[in-house]
Design a protein around this motif. Sequence first.
Motif, PDB file in Angstrom:
ATOM      1  N   PRO A  41       0.822  -1.212   0.000  1.00  0.00           N
ATOM      2  CA  PRO A  41       0.000   0.000   0.000  1.00  0.00           C
ATOM      3  C   PRO A  41       0.860   1.268   0.000  1.00  0.00           C
ATOM      4  O   PRO A  41       1.787   1.395   0.802  1.00  0.00           O
ATOM      5  CB  PRO A  41      -0.807  -0.121   1.291  1.00  0.00           C
ATOM      6  N   GLY A  42       0.561   2.170  -0.922  1.00  0.00           N
ATOM      7  CA  GLY A  42       1.269   3.431  -0.993  1.00  0.00           C
ATOM      8  C   GLY A  42       2.643   3.367  -1.639  1.00  0.00           C
ATOM      9  O   GLY A  42       3.358   4.371  -1.668  1.00  0.00           O
ATOM     10  N   LYS A  43       3.003   2.194  -2.151  1.00  0.00           N
ATOM     11  CA  LYS A  43       4.322   2.035  -2.771  1.00  0.00           C
ATOM     12  C   LYS A  43       4.190   1.623  -4.228  1.00  0.00           C
ATOM     13  O   LYS A  43       3.151   1.135  -4.660  1.00  0.00           O
ATOM     14  CB  LYS A  43       5.149   1.003  -1.998  1.00  0.00           C
ATOM     15  N   GLN A  44       5.280   1.781  -4.969  1.00  0.00           N
ATOM     16  CA  GLN A  44       5.293   1.362  -6.360  1.00  0.00           C
ATOM     17  C   GLN A  44       5.510  -0.145  -6.457  1.00  0.00           C
ATOM     18  O   GLN A  44       6.070  -0.772  -5.549  1.00  0.00           O
ATOM     19  CB  GLN A  44       6.417   2.091  -7.110  1.00  0.00           C
ATOM     20  N   ARG A  45       5.058  -0.704  -7.565  1.00  0.00           N
ATOM     21  CA  ARG A  45       5.288  -2.122  -7.822  1.00  0.00           C
ATOM     22  C   ARG A  45       6.785  -2.340  -8.065  1.00  0.00           C
ATOM     23  O   ARG A  45       7.429  -1.564  -8.781  1.00  0.00           O
ATOM     24  CB  ARG A  45       4.480  -2.577  -9.040  1.00  0.00           C
ATOM     25  N   GLU A  46       7.320  -3.400  -7.459  1.00  0.00           N
ATOM     26  CA  GLU A  46       8.755  -3.651  -7.618  1.00  0.00           C
ATOM     27  C   GLU A  46       9.022  -5.134  -7.863  1.00  0.00           C
ATOM     28  O   GLU A  46       8.233  -5.999  -7.468  1.00  0.00           O
ATOM     29  CB  GLU A  46       9.532  -3.174  -6.389  1.00  0.00           C
ATOM     30  N   MET A  47      10.136  -5.383  -8.514  1.00  0.00           N
ATOM     31  CA  MET A  47      10.525  -6.745  -8.859  1.00  0.00           C
ATOM     32  C   MET A  47      10.895  -7.533  -7.613  1.00  0.00           C
ATOM     33  O   MET A  47      11.603  -7.031  -6.740  1.00  0.00           O
ATOM     34  CB  MET A  47      11.696  -6.719  -9.838  1.00  0.00           C
ATOM     35  N   VAL A  48      10.438  -8.772  -7.553  1.00  0.00           N
ATOM     36  CA  VAL A  48      10.816  -9.689  -6.485  1.00  0.00           C
ATOM     37  C   VAL A  48      11.765 -10.755  -7.018  1.00  0.00           C
ATOM     38  O   VAL A  48      12.837 -10.992  -6.466  1.00  0.00           O
ATOM     39  CB  VAL A  48       9.574 -10.363  -5.873  1.00  0.00           C
ATOM     40  N   ALA A  49      11.363 -11.412  -8.112  1.00  0.00           N
ATOM     41  CA  ALA A  49      12.168 -12.492  -8.689  1.00  0.00           C
ATOM     42  C   ALA A  49      11.773 -12.683 -10.147  1.00  0.00           C
ATOM     43  O   ALA A  49      10.606 -12.484 -10.502  1.00  0.00           O
ATOM     44  CB  ALA A  49      11.961 -13.791  -7.923  1.00  0.00           C
ATOM     45  N   THR A  50      12.744 -13.045 -10.975  1.00  0.00           N
ATOM     46  CA  THR A  50      12.471 -13.344 -12.379  1.00  0.00           C
ATOM     47  C   THR A  50      13.184 -14.619 -12.777  1.00  0.00           C
ATOM     48  O   THR A  50      14.198 -15.000 -12.175  1.00  0.00           O
ATOM     49  CB  THR A  50      12.919 -12.208 -13.317  1.00  0.00           C
ATOM     50  N   ILE A  51      12.639 -15.274 -13.806  1.00  0.00           N
ATOM     51  CA  ILE A  51      13.285 -16.452 -14.384  1.00  0.00           C
ATOM     52  C   ILE A  51      13.204 -16.335 -15.894  1.00  0.00           C
ATOM     53  O   ILE A  51      12.127 -16.137 -16.457  1.00  0.00           O
ATOM     54  CB  ILE A  51      12.655 -17.760 -13.865  1.00  0.00           C
ATOM     55  N   GLY A  52      14.360 -16.442 -16.546  1.00  0.00           N
ATOM     56  CA  GLY A  52      14.414 -16.296 -17.983  1.00  0.00           C
ATOM     57  C   GLY A  52      14.152 -17.601 -18.710  1.00  0.00           C
ATOM     58  O   GLY A  52      13.964 -18.662 -18.097  1.00  0.00           O
ATOM     59  N   ARG A  53      14.157 -17.513 -20.044  1.00  0.00           N
ATOM     60  CA  ARG A  53      13.881 -18.687 -20.865  1.00  0.00           C
ATOM     61  C   ARG A  53      14.892 -19.805 -20.608  1.00  0.00           C
ATOM     62  O   ARG A  53      14.574 -20.983 -20.720  1.00  0.00           O
ATOM     63  CB  ARG A  53      13.882 -18.297 -22.332  1.00  0.00           C
ATOM     64  N   ALA A  54      16.127 -19.437 -20.267  1.00  0.00           N
ATOM     65  CA  ALA A  54      17.177 -20.426 -20.007  1.00  0.00           C
ATOM     66  C   ALA A  54      17.294 -20.767 -18.531  1.00  0.00           C
ATOM     67  O   ALA A  54      18.318 -21.269 -18.086  1.00  0.00           O
ATOM     68  CB  ALA A  54      18.509 -19.905 -20.530  1.00  0.00           C
ATOM     69  N   ASN A  55      16.245 -20.496 -17.775  1.00  0.00           N
ATOM     70  CA  ASN A  55      16.212 -20.776 -16.339  1.00  0.00           C
ATOM     71  C   ASN A  55      17.158 -19.906 -15.513  1.00  0.00           C
ATOM     72  O   ASN A  55      17.446 -20.241 -14.358  1.00  0.00           O
ATOM     73  CB  ASN A  55      16.515 -22.245 -16.051  1.00  0.00           C
ATOM     74  N   ASN A  56      17.653 -18.832 -16.089  1.00  0.00           N
ATOM     75  CA  ASN A  56      18.462 -17.891 -15.330  1.00  0.00           C
ATOM     76  C   ASN A  56      17.547 -17.070 -14.417  1.00  0.00           C
ATOM     77  O   ASN A  56      16.482 -16.619 -14.839  1.00  0.00           O
ATOM     78  CB  ASN A  56      19.233 -16.973 -16.274  1.00  0.00           C
ATOM     79  N   THR A  57      17.961 -16.867 -13.182  1.00  0.00           N
ATOM     80  CA  THR A  57      17.105 -16.199 -12.200  1.00  0.00           C
ATOM     81  C   THR A  57      17.762 -14.923 -11.654  1.00  0.00           C
ATOM     82  O   THR A  57      18.990 -14.813 -11.612  1.00  0.00           O
ATOM     83  CB  THR A  57      16.788 -17.128 -11.018  1.00  0.00           C
ATOM     84  N   THR A  58      16.920 -13.990 -11.239  1.00  0.00           N
ATOM     85  CA  THR A  58      17.363 -12.803 -10.525  1.00  0.00           C
ATOM     86  C   THR A  58      16.432 -12.590  -9.341  1.00  0.00           C
ATOM     87  O   THR A  58      15.259 -12.962  -9.390  1.00  0.00           O
ATOM     88  CB  THR A  58      17.348 -11.545 -11.410  1.00  0.00           C
ATOM     89  N   TYR A  59      16.972 -11.989  -8.286  1.00  0.00           N
ATOM     90  CA  TYR A  59      16.195 -11.749  -7.074  1.00  0.00           C
ATOM     91  C   TYR A  59      16.477 -10.348  -6.532  1.00  0.00           C
ATOM     92  O   TYR A  59      17.603  -9.852  -6.619  1.00  0.00           O
ATOM     93  CB  TYR A  59      16.550 -12.772  -5.986  1.00  0.00           C
ATOM     94  N   ALA A  60      15.449  -9.754  -5.950  1.00  0.00           N
ATOM     95  CA  ALA A  60      15.651  -8.513  -5.219  1.00  0.00           C
ATOM     96  C   ALA A  60      16.536  -8.811  -4.011  1.00  0.00           C
ATOM     97  O   ALA A  60      16.467  -9.893  -3.420  1.00  0.00           O
ATOM     98  CB  ALA A  60      14.305  -7.955  -4.762  1.00  0.00           C
ATOM     99  N   ASP A  61      17.362  -7.853  -3.639  1.00  0.00           N
ATOM    100  CA  ASP A  61      18.273  -8.064  -2.506  1.00  0.00           C
ATOM    101  C   ASP A  61      17.516  -8.440  -1.235  1.00  0.00           C
ATOM    102  O   ASP A  61      17.989  -9.241  -0.427  1.00  0.00           O
ATOM    103  CB  ASP A  61      19.087  -6.798  -2.253  1.00  0.00           C
TER     104      ASP A  61
END
Length: 118
Positions: A41-61
Motif C-alpha cells: 500500500p502506498g508504494k510502487q510495484r517492484e521486482m521480487v524475482a524473475t526467471i528467464g527462458r534459459a532458467n536464469n534467475t534474478t532476485y531482489a536483494d
Amino acid sequence: QVQLVESGGGMVHPGGSLRPSCTASRNIFSIYAMGWYCQAPGKQREMVATIGRANNTTYADSVKGRFTIPRDDAKNTVYLQMNSLKAEDTAVYYCNAIKIAWPTANYWGQGTQVTVSS
C-alpha cells in the motif's frame, strides 16, 4: 493473448512459508521470461524475482536466500517459494510474462495478497 492465473497467497505468521503459483493459459516459457512483482500500500510495484527462458534467475536483494522462483514447464506454472517471511513482505504479488522479441508482449496476473502478521 496470454492469461495468467495466480493462487496460493494468504496470511502467515513471521517466519512462515507460502508458495503462490501462476499458471499460464498456454505453453509460453520458451519465449517469455516470467517474474513476480509486489506492491505494498502506498508504494510502487517492484521486482521480487524473475526467471528467464534459459532458467536464469534474478532476485531482489531483500529476498535473496529466502525466496526462489521454480518453474514447471509441463504445467505451464511458475511458483514463488517464500520462506522465512517477514512483516515487510506483506503486499499484493503479481505474476508477469514478458516477451522482448518482436512482436513484444507483456502480461500481468490479477494479483494475490500475501499478509505476514503475528
